[in-house]
Scaffold this motif. Structure first.
Motif, short mmCIF file in Angstrom:
data_model
loop_
_atom_site.label_atom_id
_atom_site.label_comp_id
_atom_site.label_asym_id
_atom_site.label_seq_id
_atom_site.Cartn_x
_atom_site.Cartn_y
_atom_site.Cartn_z
N SER A 137 0.83 -1.21 0.00
CA SER A 137 0.00 0.00 0.00
C SER A 137 0.86 1.26 0.00
N GLU A 138 1.91 1.26 0.82
CA GLU A 138 2.79 2.42 0.83
C GLU A 138 3.55 2.56 -0.48
N LEU A 139 3.99 1.45 -1.04
CA LEU A 139 4.67 1.50 -2.33
C LEU A 139 3.74 2.07 -3.40
N SER A 140 2.47 1.74 -3.34
CA SER A 140 1.49 2.26 -4.29
C SER A 140 1.26 3.77 -4.09
N ARG A 141 0.98 4.17 -2.87
CA ARG A 141 0.66 5.56 -2.57
C ARG A 141 1.82 6.51 -2.83
N ARG A 142 3.03 6.05 -2.56
CA ARG A 142 4.20 6.94 -2.62
C ARG A 142 5.20 6.51 -3.69
N PHE A 143 4.69 5.84 -4.73
CA PHE A 143 5.58 5.27 -5.74
C PHE A 143 6.53 6.33 -6.32
N ASP A 144 6.01 7.50 -6.64
CA ASP A 144 6.86 8.53 -7.24
C ASP A 144 8.00 8.95 -6.32
N ARG A 145 7.71 9.13 -5.04
CA ARG A 145 8.77 9.52 -4.08
C ARG A 145 9.76 8.39 -3.84
N LEU A 146 9.25 7.16 -3.81
CA LEU A 146 10.13 6.01 -3.58
C LEU A 146 10.98 5.74 -4.81
N LEU A 147 10.49 6.07 -5.99
CA LEU A 147 11.28 5.99 -7.22
C LEU A 147 12.48 6.93 -7.10
N GLU A 148 12.25 8.14 -6.62
CA GLU A 148 13.33 9.10 -6.41
C GLU A 148 14.31 8.61 -5.35
N LEU A 149 13.78 8.01 -4.29
CA LEU A 149 14.64 7.49 -3.22
C LEU A 149 15.56 6.40 -3.75
N VAL A 150 15.01 5.47 -4.53
CA VAL A 150 15.83 4.39 -5.08
C VAL A 150 16.89 4.96 -6.02
N ALA A 151 16.52 5.92 -6.85
CA ALA A 151 17.49 6.54 -7.75
C ALA A 151 18.62 7.20 -6.96
N LEU A 152 18.28 7.88 -5.89
CA LEU A 152 19.28 8.54 -5.05
C LEU A 152 20.19 7.53 -4.38
N VAL A 153 19.60 6.49 -3.81
CA VAL A 153 20.37 5.45 -3.10
C VAL A 153 21.32 4.72 -4.04
N CYS A 154 20.90 4.55 -5.28
CA CYS A 154 21.71 3.82 -6.26
C CYS A 154 22.66 4.74 -7.02
N GLY A 155 22.72 5.99 -6.61
CA GLY A 155 23.69 6.90 -7.19
C GLY A 155 23.27 7.52 -8.50
N ARG A 156 22.00 7.43 -8.87
CA ARG A 156 21.55 8.01 -10.13
C ARG A 156 21.54 9.52 -10.06
N GLY A 157 21.47 10.07 -8.86
CA GLY A 157 21.44 11.53 -8.73
C GLY A 157 22.81 12.17 -8.75
N GLN A 158 23.87 11.36 -8.68
CA GLN A 158 25.19 11.94 -8.62
C GLN A 158 25.69 12.32 -10.01
N VAL A 159 26.43 13.39 -10.08
CA VAL A 159 26.97 13.86 -11.35
C VAL A 159 28.41 13.38 -11.44
N LEU A 160 28.71 12.66 -12.52
CA LEU A 160 30.06 12.17 -12.74
C LEU A 160 30.71 13.01 -13.84
N ASP A 161 31.97 13.39 -13.62
CA ASP A 161 32.67 14.10 -14.68
C ASP A 161 33.33 13.08 -15.60
N ALA A 162 33.96 13.55 -16.66
CA ALA A 162 34.57 12.66 -17.65
C ALA A 162 35.63 11.75 -17.03
N GLY A 163 36.39 12.27 -16.07
CA GLY A 163 37.41 11.46 -15.40
C GLY A 163 36.80 10.31 -14.62
N ASP A 164 35.68 10.57 -13.93
CA ASP A 164 34.99 9.52 -13.18
C ASP A 164 34.49 8.43 -14.13
N ILE A 165 33.92 8.86 -15.25
CA ILE A 165 33.39 7.89 -16.22
C ILE A 165 34.53 7.08 -16.83
N LEU A 166 35.64 7.73 -17.11
CA LEU A 166 36.79 7.03 -17.66
C LEU A 166 37.33 5.99 -16.66
#
Length: 197
Positions: A137-166
């Motif tokens: 029920s909570e996953l359903s009600r707050r899916f959009d916020r939990l989607l953001e939380l998972v992205a943040l926890v998995c590092g999707r929100g971090q900005v990598l520069d070219a050196g990091d990617i290399l």
């Protein structure tokens, strides 16, 4: 049956994700239930094994489209199997929508698709599953916020520069690690099959 090393890997990875989820969720109002954070931590650990994400369909290894999972759930006669399919649908929508949104956006599939599919699947489970109804029920009600939380926890929100990617690319070339490959693909790096090691 998973091997001992696979079980240890998933347990350790689940612990890692749970700690990250608890840390990042502290700033959310209202804070997600502890059971929900545990569920998401286990989900992320489970999907650390690509065999849990990919399946064979018509002789090819691929991710089953969410719409087809939904159709399968509608067509199955067994309530138990319907719940299993909808759980898989909700879990994949959360995972893919958080970690690989740009891959789907290039195909015209936006965030609302994941929210609708995942939220709808979890909504059904919140009313019909045998266990974890409050979590679903909570996953359903707050899916959009939990989607953001998972992205943040998995590092999707971090900005990598070219050196990091290399550096990440070099690590993948040396190890062939599929998780690093997935992270590179998520950053838009195209990897050819002949580049391992």
């Amino acid at each position: 049956m998973p091997s001992v090393s696979q079980t240890t890997f998933e347990h350790t990875l689940a612990d890692f994700f749970r700690v990250r989820l608890q840390d990042e969720a502290a700033g959310l109002e209202p804070r997600p239930q502890e059971d929900t954070l545990w569920y998401i931590g286990n989900l992320l650990a489970r999907f650390g094994d690509s065999g849990q994400v990919f399946s064979y369909d018509r002789g090819e290894l691929d991710i089953r489209p969410l719409a087809l999972l939904y159709r399968d759930a509608l067509e199955v006669d067994s309530h138990h199997h319907r719940c299993l399919l909808l759980r898989q649908l909700g879990d994949l929508a959360l995972f893919l929508g958080a970690l690989f949104p740009e891959n789907y956006a290039r195909r015209g599939i936006g965030r609302d698709y994941f929210i609708g599919m995942g939220g709808g699947a979890y909504d059904y489970l919140g009313e019909n599953a045998r266990h974890n109804r409050s979590v679903f029920s909570e996953l359903s009600r707050r899916f959009d916020r939990l989607l953001e939380l998972v992205a943040l926890v998995c590092g999707r929100g971090q900005v990598l520069d070219a050196g990091d990617i290399l550096q990440l690319y070099q690590r993948w070339r040396e190890s062939g690690d599929p998780q690093v490959a997935a992270q590179l693909r998520g950053l838009g790096v195209v990897l050819s099959g002949g580049e391992l090691h």
